[in-house]
Write an enzyme that holds these catalytic residues in place. Structure first.
Site, PDB file in Angstrom:
ATOM      1  N   LYS A 102      -0.657   1.532   9.203  1.00 41.06           N
ATOM      2  CA  LYS A 102      -1.158   0.331   9.875  1.00 41.06           C
ATOM      3  C   LYS A 102      -2.501  -0.078   9.242  1.00 41.06           C
ATOM      4  O   LYS A 102      -3.281   0.789   8.823  1.00 41.06           O
ATOM      5  CB  LYS A 102      -1.340   0.634  11.375  1.00 41.06           C
ATOM      6  CG  LYS A 102      -1.945  -0.501  12.194  1.00 41.06           C
ATOM      7  CD  LYS A 102      -1.062  -1.737  12.227  1.00 41.06           C
ATOM      8  CE  LYS A 102      -1.803  -2.946  12.830  1.00 41.06           C
ATOM      9  NZ  LYS A 102      -1.273  -4.220  12.325  1.00 41.06           N
ATOM     10  N   CYS A 159      -3.625 -10.658   5.918  1.00 39.11           N
ATOM     11  CA  CYS A 159      -3.346 -10.695   7.358  1.00 39.11           C
ATOM     12  C   CYS A 159      -3.614 -12.109   7.894  1.00 39.11           C
ATOM     13  O   CYS A 159      -4.730 -12.611   7.763  1.00 39.11           O
ATOM     14  CB  CYS A 159      -4.200  -9.681   8.109  1.00 39.11           C
ATOM     15  SG  CYS A 159      -3.938  -9.816   9.904  1.00 39.11           S
ATOM     16  N   ILE A 206       5.985  -9.889   0.359  1.00 39.96           N
ATOM     17  CA  ILE A 206       5.001 -10.747   0.974  1.00 39.96           C
ATOM     18  C   ILE A 206       4.563 -10.177   2.330  1.00 39.96           C
ATOM     19  O   ILE A 206       5.303  -9.416   2.952  1.00 39.96           O
ATOM     20  CB  ILE A 206       5.541 -12.194   1.189  1.00 39.96           C
ATOM     21  CG1 ILE A 206       6.791 -12.179   2.067  1.00 39.96           C
ATOM     22  CG2 ILE A 206       5.785 -12.873  -0.119  1.00 39.96           C
ATOM     23  CD1 ILE A 206       7.293 -13.567   2.483  1.00 39.96           C
ATOM     24  N   ASN A 207       3.359 -10.574   2.755  1.00 42.28           N
ATOM     25  CA  ASN A 207       2.981 -10.382   4.148  1.00 42.28           C
ATOM     26  C   ASN A 207       3.684 -11.493   4.951  1.00 42.28           C
ATOM     27  O   ASN A 207       4.506 -12.232   4.413  1.00 42.28           O
ATOM     28  CB  ASN A 207       1.452 -10.441   4.291  1.00 42.28           C
ATOM     29  CG  ASN A 207       0.960  -9.682   5.523  1.00 42.28           C
ATOM     30  OD1 ASN A 207       1.597  -9.693   6.577  1.00 42.28           O
ATOM     31  ND2 ASN A 207      -0.179  -9.020   5.410  1.00 42.28           N
TER      32      ASN A 207
HETATM   33  C1  SIN Z   1      -1.794  -7.738  12.433  1.00 47.60           C
HETATM   34  O1  SIN Z   1      -2.290  -6.661  12.790  1.00 47.60           O
HETATM   35  O2  SIN Z   1      -2.113  -8.798  12.969  1.00 47.60           O
HETATM   36  C2  SIN Z   1      -0.778  -7.802  11.349  1.00 47.60           C
HETATM   37  C3  SIN Z   1      -1.281  -7.243  10.066  1.00 47.60           C
HETATM   38  C4  SIN Z   1      -1.014  -8.067   8.874  1.00 47.60           C
HETATM   39  O3  SIN Z   1      -0.302  -9.064   8.938  1.00 47.60           O
HETATM   40  O4  SIN Z   1      -1.527  -7.736   7.806  1.00 47.60           O
END
Ligand code: SIN
Length: 321
Positions: free
Chosen positions: A45, A130, A191-192
């Protein structure tokens, strides 16, 4: 089906199928009941300098063919990762990348310099993509200059494998990929999630807090695949393809577009064992098609792919060697 993900350091993975950041937590729950060593690598994470509570609810919802999240980088903070999680990771026999996020270059550097040299941490995934935080995150990944600056600063801080995770929410992905490669990235993941939102018509207000979130899952696979295809024409470092991968067929498409490996994300919320299933499916496909090395597959559908610089060193694609 071993591959070399990071040629510079010789980091090898048992399979080209990774657990992506976000939907696998820190791997701890999975490791209690399953063979975690059968996953290619785990990406943690997103981790920041200090713990974060993330956004207020609602911050997760299903959509047709996917989901939206606006978690807001809830995480334990780097000290907890180093003290509690890394010692466990060092026992697992699987490389763990820490996904590092920040609101400033100084924060990225501070987190990475704390991580550097910690047993159990095999590499960094630099999260410059993010979409759910006010400062930092995607702002660093939105233009080549800022992407380059943060990558270069982190590169100076650590000799660990450095993978940079790119956002699809940009006008042109290739210059950004090129910039992070020039700044010292060993690999690129993409990709994110894609910006998205939903509206609660009874309240006449956005469903998610604060307003928008990141769309993931099968709905974004064609977009992700195209972006991998484009980036594979641009860079010589290995690419980890992410975006809506559910099946071995999906994974093979990403490999053929030019990814050296893939990472599964939303699918793991449906089936936490999906990495194993996809690995086995790729092996079966290779056997059936008389493919002896993944190097025969990677970039096979991308005429502009430059294989000489991205060899995986895969010697037994079908798990036979
Ligand atoms: C998030 O914690 O909001 C998602 C993380 C991410 O999209 O990199």
């Amino acid at each position: 089906m071993e591959i070399t993900l990071i040629p510079r350091t010789g980091l090898r993975l048992k399979t080209p199928v990774l657990a992506a950041s976000g939907t696998f937590g820190y791997g701890v729950e999975y490791a209690r009941r399953n063979d975690i060593a059968g996953i290619g690598a785990i990406v943690s994470k997103g981790t920041t300098r200090f713990p974060r509570r993330g956004n207020e609810p609602l911050r997760l919802m299903e959509t047709p063919a996917g989901m939206l999240n606006s978690i807001g980088l809830q995480n334990l903070g780097v000290e907890e990762v180093i003290q509690t999680l890394a010692p466990q990771w060092s026992q697992w026999g699987v490389p763990v990348f820490v996904n590092v996020s920040g609101t400033s270059i100084d924060e990225y550097v501070a987190v990475v310099s704390r991580i550097d040299g910690t047993p159990g941490i095999a590499g960094i995934e630099l999260n410059i993509s993010c979409p759910n935080v006010k400062d930092g995150g995607i702002l660093f990944g939105s233009d080549p200059k800022s992407a380059s600056l943060v990558t270069a600063a982190v590169r100076k801080t650590t000799g660990l494998p450095l993978m940079v995770k790119l956002s699809p929410n940009v006008a042109a992905i290739r210059p950004i990929a090129s910039a992070v490669q020039s700044a010292g990235a060993d690999a690129i993941s993409l990709i994110n999630t894609v910006y998205g939102m939903s509206i609660d018509t009874s309240r006449r207000a956005p469903m998610l807090q604060p307003v928008s979130g990141g769309l993931s899952g099968p709905a974004i696979k064609p977009l992700a695949l195209y972006m991998v295809y484009e980036v594979a024409k641009e860079v010589s470092v290995p690419i980890v393809g992410i975006g809506g991968i559910l099946s071995p067929q999906d994974a093979l498409e990403f490999l053929m577009a030019g990814a050296s490996a893939v990472a599964m994300a939303t699918a793991l919320l449906v089936d936490p064992g999906a990495c194993h299933a996809v690995t086995m499916g790729i092996e079966t496909w290779c056997r059936k098609n008389d493919v002896r090395s993944l190097d025969e597959v990677i970039g096979a559908a991308n005429p502009a792919f430059r294989p000489s610089k991205k060899e995986t060193g895969s010697t037994s694609a079908a798990g036979l060697g």
